[in-house]
Each structure stands twice: as C-alpha cells, then as structure tokens.
Write a protein that holds these residues in place. Sequence first.
Motif, mmCIF file in Angstrom:
data_model
loop_
_atom_site.group_PDB
_atom_site.id
_atom_site.type_symbol
_atom_site.label_atom_id
_atom_site.label_comp_id
_atom_site.label_asym_id
_atom_site.label_seq_id
_atom_site.Cartn_x
_atom_site.Cartn_y
_atom_site.Cartn_z
ATOM 1 N N MET A 25 -2.897 1.250 -5.194
ATOM 2 C CA MET A 25 -2.680 0.209 -6.180
ATOM 3 C C MET A 25 -3.988 -0.519 -6.498
ATOM 4 N N LEU A 26 -4.762 -0.820 -5.477
ATOM 5 C CA LEU A 26 -6.035 -1.494 -5.665
ATOM 6 C C LEU A 26 -6.984 -0.643 -6.498
ATOM 7 N N ASN A 27 -6.917 0.665 -6.308
ATOM 8 C CA ASN A 27 -7.745 1.591 -7.076
ATOM 9 C C ASN A 27 -7.406 1.525 -8.565
ATOM 10 N N HIS A 28 -6.118 1.451 -8.886
ATOM 11 C CA HIS A 28 -5.682 1.350 -10.287
ATOM 12 C C HIS A 28 -6.161 0.040 -10.908
ATOM 13 N N LEU A 29 -6.107 -1.033 -10.143
ATOM 14 C CA LEU A 29 -6.545 -2.334 -10.636
ATOM 15 C C LEU A 29 -8.046 -2.331 -10.918
ATOM 16 N N LYS A 30 -8.835 -1.711 -10.058
ATOM 17 C CA LYS A 30 -10.280 -1.620 -10.271
ATOM 18 C C LYS A 30 -10.601 -0.823 -11.524
#
Length: 53
Positions: A1-6
Amino acid sequence: MLNHLKRFVKDESGAAAIEYGLITSGISVAIIPGVKDVGTKLVAIFTILQNAL
C-alpha cells in the motif's frame, strides 16, 4: 500500500493537462470582453448603415 502511495505522489502525468486548461481559461477571460466590445461596435455600424440606406 505504501508503494502505491509513493507512486501516486510522484506521478505528474496529469499536471500538463491541468496547466494547459488554466492557460486556456486565462486566455478566454481576456478574449471574451474584447469580442463583446467588437460586437457592440458592429451593431452600431450596421445601424448607421441601415439608417443611411
């Protein structure tokens, strides 16, 4: 999820379209009063021509 946000934060693909939209709206705000003024002057000229005929 953090990867998508970045990735979402780094994505600038729509920025150019938004900038072009803002430029276009600014140009139209500058053109519209000028066109309206020309239209008013044309009506006056055609009224004078109509009365002269």
